[in-house]
Design a protein around this motif. Structure first.
Motif, short mmCIF file in Angstrom:
data_model
loop_
_atom_site.label_atom_id
_atom_site.label_comp_id
_atom_site.label_asym_id
_atom_site.label_seq_id
_atom_site.Cartn_x
_atom_site.Cartn_y
_atom_site.Cartn_z
N ILE A 129 0.98 -1.38 -0.16
CA ILE A 129 -0.39 -0.11 -0.26
C ILE A 129 1.33 1.38 -0.26
N GLU A 130 2.36 1.28 0.83
CA GLU A 130 2.86 2.13 0.84
C GLU A 130 3.94 2.84 -0.89
N ILE A 131 3.54 1.70 -1.47
CA ILE A 131 4.70 1.74 -2.61
C ILE A 131 3.87 2.34 -3.78
N LYS A 137 10.25 4.54 0.16
CA LYS A 137 10.96 4.15 1.15
C LYS A 137 10.70 3.27 2.02
N VAL A 138 9.60 3.56 2.71
CA VAL A 138 8.50 2.80 3.89
C VAL A 138 8.51 2.09 3.48
N GLY A 139 7.56 1.66 1.72
CA GLY A 139 7.30 0.64 1.53
C GLY A 139 8.29 -0.47 1.63
N LEU A 140 9.55 -0.27 0.43
CA LEU A 140 10.98 -1.21 0.27
C LEU A 140 11.03 -1.12 1.89
N GLN A 141 10.75 -0.86 2.24
CA GLN A 141 12.23 -1.07 4.04
C GLN A 141 10.45 -2.38 4.34
#
Length: 681
Positions: A129-131, A137-141
């Motif tokens: 959902i973040e991506i 950055k948040v999505g990737l982490q």
């Protein structure tokens, strides 16, 4: 045929009936269960079935009841699962705020009971959902953290989704190599779990990414692999997408038979399916094929149709390609005014697309620590200070009073001394500040004086250029036109003068180009807007601009450039490259060679524009990059210059944290070097 349709309807009805039957059965079972954790678990199974069937309203009702029962029982896993399903439903409804809120609640609950798999499941959903929202950055982490757990426990279904998710994210942020890596990982897992649709998607994605990297043979290989596994009945839209792309790849190698086979089939196929996107790609590609085969009329018809479709469906990528093909079409026919019209459209659209900031997905991020360790705060021990023994009062009161008086006098003297010292210190600091200000003001005045001297020198240079060179070129053009207007010369005579008229126009254009760009480079607030772009594309664009002049002088131009990305302001770099290539042409004689190349040197891009022209004397090399030196020489065909081109180039290169220099031997040739960064540092 009728029997097949009947059978299909029966199968669908049976499937729906089976699903409804399962939901009804679960509903009845739950009604008779005691209010304990077993009832919660069974309710979660029912919620999952309702979610699969997209009966979100009913699912939310059961989620509410299940969460309440879990709370009464203090059944944390039930609460975690309830929040997770609520988040999934909010995601489907594009209510991202509530979705993220419930995902976070769910993850915190899983953390309480150390449910590693639950934490990973939620983190992967948060990553998705973040991506999707652009928070890369948040999505990737989150996704990387989830993948680490999925890989450890070898959960292939979850890995398939997570790998594909990261591949899409890297592709959206122009990190094609990483996107290919994760698509291959997704493909491998999807083969293992026999996910046929996923295998098709991953294979197609890999082909497209290889095409972007200009590894066209590999793109062909994977497009053909995708075609081989497509179902002719259920994958019609995908087939319509791939056929024109595959044909375009063969066209890059001038393999016209293969290209024609796929492109014609793609064109017919997309017309039958009324697939506008596929039809647009096919028409652009077929138009390019016919243009290369000199079938101009047919190419024009196809490109015009593609232009209308691209506008109607607002496909900017294919519209940009269509503009480029229209430029080539009208240039081939000699309709240069039309070609100029399409060229303006091309650059305007390309500039608007490049202005869209594409975020870069970080490649050096570490997965976040999902299983949080709860550190108990240790209470700081308070150490009691032991009390000192109270001294006994002196027996003699006179001694006591005398001591107090002496102490008071000393204290007064100390305070007076401190105040006086402070006033002296303050006065000293004030004097230092005044001196520092005067020094800064003096330096500023000296710098301003120096700057004004340079500005005056350059102003004189500008007036000289405008009043002589530019005025001469424009006056010459006007004189030619007046002669024709007054019938003082025949049209045949005028046509003979056209090359000279064209040279004057080119000279005026070059003068204006450098004057305007120099003026921009002198503005104090000029700030570069760096981006990551392919320097080879800039070379090809600027080489095309001097093709006619190269042919007129019979110069050999060798392109040794390679695919490489730099990090700088693209428009500024284009000005630099155009100046260097134009200079090389200007100072080359008939039969001379110009070589354009670039290479990676210590993590930076080193660009070289080399020519075998007249070269530069040692005494003149120092004057090249200084606008105030008034240094300019005529070209080998008496071409004029402003003397500002290399000054502009130096300013723009330095603004982009690069450097520019020249190596030259008189009557042997020159090498101009430009070093630019490849990434933000």
């Amino acid at each position: 045929m009728r029997q097949l349709l009947t059978l299909a309807v029966c199968l669908i009805s049976f499937s729906i009936f089976s699903q409804n039957e399962k939901i009804d059965k679960l509903t009845v079972e739950i009604a008779y269960l005691n209010a304990d954790s077993t009832k919660v678990d069974k309710s979660l199974v029912l919620i999952n079935e309702l979610y699969i069937n997209k009966d979100y309203s009913k699912a939310l009702l059961y989620i509410k009841e299940t969460a309440k029962l879990s709370e009464d029982l203090n059944y944390i896993k039930g609460l975690a699962e309830s929040s997770y399903y609520r988040a999934l439903i909010f995601t489907e409804r594009n209510d991202y705020f509530n979705a993220i809120d419930n995902y976070e609640k769910s993850r915190n609950l899983y953390l309480k009971i150390s449910d590693t798999l639950g934490v990973a499941k939620v983190s992967n959903s948060i990553g998705l959902i973040e991506i999707k929202r652009g928070n890369y950055k948040v999505g990737l982490q989150n996704s990387l953290s989830a993948i680490a757990i999925f890989e450890k426990q070898y959960l292939r279904d979850e890995l398939s989704l997570a790998y594909n998710n990261l591949a899409e994210a890297y592709h959206k942020t122009n990190q094609v190599d990483k996107a290919i890596d994760y698509n291959f990982k997704a493909l491998e897992v999807r083969k293992q779990i026999n996910d046929k649709e996923g295998v098709k998607t991953s294979t197609k994605n890999i082909a497209g990414l290889y095409s972007e990297l200009k590894e066209h043979r590999k793109a062909i290989e994977y497009y053909e692999k995708t075609l081989d596994i497509l179902n002719s009945k259920t994958d019609q839209e995908l087939r319509g997408e791939i056929l024109p792309k595959l044909g375009s790849e063969y066209l890059r190698f001038n393999e016209y038979d293969k290209a024609s086979e796929y492109l014609v089939e793609g064109l017919k196929y997309n017309r039958q399916q009324n697939n506008k996107e596929g039809l647009l790609r096919a028409l652009n590609a077929v138009g390019q094929l016919n243009l290369q085969k000199k079938k101009i009329k047919l190419a024009e018809k196809q490109l015009n149709e593609a232009y209308k479709i691209a506008q109607s469906i607002d496909n900017k990528t294919e519209l940009l390609e269509n503009y480029k093909l229209h430029i080539a079409l009208d240039s081939t026919r000699g309709y240069f005014q039309n070609a100029f019209f399409w060229q303006n459209k091309f650059y305007n659209l390309r500039d608007s697309l490049t202005k869209i900031d594409s975020p870069i997905l970080p490649t050096d991020l570490e997965p976040i620590n999902l299983i949080e360790t709860k550190n108990t705060n240790k209470e700081a021990s308070i150490e009691e200070t032991p009390l000192h023994n109270t001294p006994k009062t002196l027996d003699n009161p006179l001694v006591l009073y005398g001591g107090i008086l002496a102490l008071a006098l000393l204290l007064g003297l100390l305070i007076f001394s401190l105040l006086k010292s402070k006033s002296h210190k303050d006065a000293l600091e004030k004097q230092k500040a005044i001196l520092a200000e005067e020094k800064i003001r003096t330096e500023a005045i000296l710098e301003q004086t120096h700057h004004l001297e340079e500005v005056n020198q350059v102003k004189d240079k500008l007036f000289s250029i405008v009043s002589h060179d530019l005025k001469d070129s424009i006056s010459s053009i006007k004189a030619f036109l007046d002669l024709l207007k007054e019938d003082s010369i025949s049209k045949d005579e005028f046509y003979e003068l056209i090359p000279e008229l064209s040279d004057n126009a080119n000279n005026a254009s070059s003068l204006l180009f450098n004057l305007l760009n120099w003026s921009k480079s002198q503005m104090q607030n000029l700030e570069p807007k760096p981006e990551r772009f392919n320097i080879q594309e800039v070379f090809h664009t600027k080489m095309a601009l001097v093709e006619q002049k190269v042919e007129d002088k019979r110069i050999v131009m060798i392109d040794e450039s390679q695919d490489d990305y730099i990090y700088a302001d693209r428009s500024m770099v284009e000005i630099v490259i155009q100046n260097l290539i134009t200079n090389a042409v200007k100072f080359c004689r008939t039969g001379d060679v110009i070589t354009i190349s670039n290479q990676d040197v210590n993590g930076k891009s080193l660009i070289c524009i080399e020519d075998t022209g007249v070269g530069i004397s040692k005494s003149n090399i120092d004057k090249l990059f200084a606008a105030h030196k008034n240094f300019t020489t005529a070209g080998t065909k008496n071409e004029k210059g402003t003397g500002l081109g290399l000054s502009i180039a130096r300013d723009l290169v330095e603004l982009n944290h690069g450097r520019i220099w020249v190596e030259s031997i008189e009557n042997v040739g020159s090498k101009f070097f430009v070093e630019l960064p490849k990434s933000a540092s």
